[in-house]
Design an enzyme around this catalytic site. Structure first.
Site, short mmCIF file in Angstrom:
data_model
loop_
_atom_site.label_atom_id
_atom_site.label_comp_id
_atom_site.label_asym_id
_atom_site.label_seq_id
_atom_site.Cartn_x
_atom_site.Cartn_y
_atom_site.Cartn_z
CG ASP A 134 -24.63 -9.70 16.38
OD1 ASP A 134 -25.34 -9.20 17.27
OD2 ASP A 134 -24.56 -10.91 16.16
CG HIS B 210 -26.95 -15.93 12.41
ND1 HIS B 210 -27.61 -16.99 12.98
CD2 HIS B 210 -27.08 -14.89 13.29
CE1 HIS B 210 -28.13 -16.62 14.14
NE2 HIS B 210 -27.82 -15.35 14.35
#
Length: 322
Positions: free
Chosen positions: A307, A249
């Site tokens: 995600d 991330h």
């Protein structure tokens, strides 16, 4: 919202995301974000009732949908529908009026799931399903998406809780791209519906809201568990443009706090639905195992992110990748 990417911390108005997702529900987080404090029992009851009484959309929206092709991307449909809300609800577009701003907020929170469900139903040629005020926010959304008029629909508490957590975990994430877009549009004095439509257009991008869709497409590209080592090797090769979607991330240099909750939720859903023979989910579970144990991924802190797990969970719930 406060984020500490190095420590893996995400707070909504000072409250840790894991507490909000595990102990509360999405509408409680909405109240917190709108008013700055968690609601009392009575305030929660009144707020929930207010939201659920605004879930219906103008009947002309049904005709509005028929202007789209059936294979239109749902984000294109949502951008159009949200922009159109300012034409249907023009009594709440004055941003200088605090009361109108709050009414617009309530309408957006309550009606967007209805419009999203309508977009899905339209894409598969099924009849629109009206909301029910006696159901919870997440249960209502799942029912509008997956029930059909010719048979009953049973509410599954595990799936409903998973959907609610997905809503909560994505409710806010500081000054991200879509939030910045909404604020930029709002700075011109544009009405709230137009601003949110602009934010949704930004969210459409694969580097933002499209990340979980891209993750599932990557799993489809891998194709089988046997091919995973090949793609892992490509991900480690600096000269290969291939990237493993759903890992690491830009903000979190530690484990994404939302991913921990989503991981647990994902496994709860898979267990509840007894999903054991889906090749994409088999690939995802093997990738997860490798990422959590492979020295390369651990050193670079390329942990599975929100995600990765939300894409798998949404697929298991029945939402098509597109």
């Amino acid at each position: 919202t406060y984020i500490d990417g190095n420590k893996g911390i995400l707070l909504y108005r000072g409250y840790p995301i894991d507490q909000l997702a595990e102990r509360g529900d999405f509408l409680e987080s909405c109240y917190l974000l709108l008013y700055g404090e968690l609601p009392t029992k009575q305030e929660k009851h009144d707020f929930d009732r207010c939201i659920m009484q605004h879930t219906m959309v103008h009947e002309q929206f049904a005709r509005f949908f028929h202007g789209f092709r059936r294979d239109s991307h749902p984000m294109a449909v949502m951008v159009a529908c949200l922009g159109a809300m300012s034409a249907f609800y023009h009594d709440s577009i004055d941003i200088t009026d605090p009361q109108q701003r709050m009414i617009a907020s309530v309408r957006l929170i309550s009606k967007v799931p209805t419009l999203a469900a309508m977009a899905y139903k339209y894409s598969i040629g099924q009849a629109f399903v009206y909301p029910r005020n006696d159901l919870s926010y997440a249960a209502n959304f799942l029912r509008m998406c997956f029930s059909v008029p010719c048979e009953g629909y049973n509410i599954n508490s595990v799936l409903t809780r998973a959907m609610d957590r997905i809503f909560t975990l994505h409710a806010d994430h500081e000054q991200n791209a879509s939030t910045s877009t909404v604020r930029l549009a709002g700075s011109s004095g544009a009405n709230p519906f137009a601003c949110i439509a602009a934010g949704v257009a930004c969210l459409w991008g694969p580097a933002h809201g499209g990340a979980n869709e891209a993750c599932l497409k990557m799993l489809q590209e891998i194709g089988s568990v046997e091919r995973i080592p090949e793609f892992i090797a490509r991900a480690k090769d600096k000269n290969d443009p291939f990237h493993l979607m759903g890992f690491g991330h830009r903000v979190y240099k530690n484990y994404d706090p939302r991913a921990k909750i989503m991981q647990k939720t994902c496994h709860e859903v898979l267990k509840e639905l007894n999903i054991q023979d889906d090749p994409l989910l088999d690939i995802a579970m093997e990738l997860e195992k490798i990422a959590l144990n492979d020295e390369y991924f651990v050193e670079k802190k390329l942990y599975p992110n929100v995600d990765f797990y939300s894409g798998i969970t949404l697929k298991a719930l029945g939402f098509p990748t597109e």
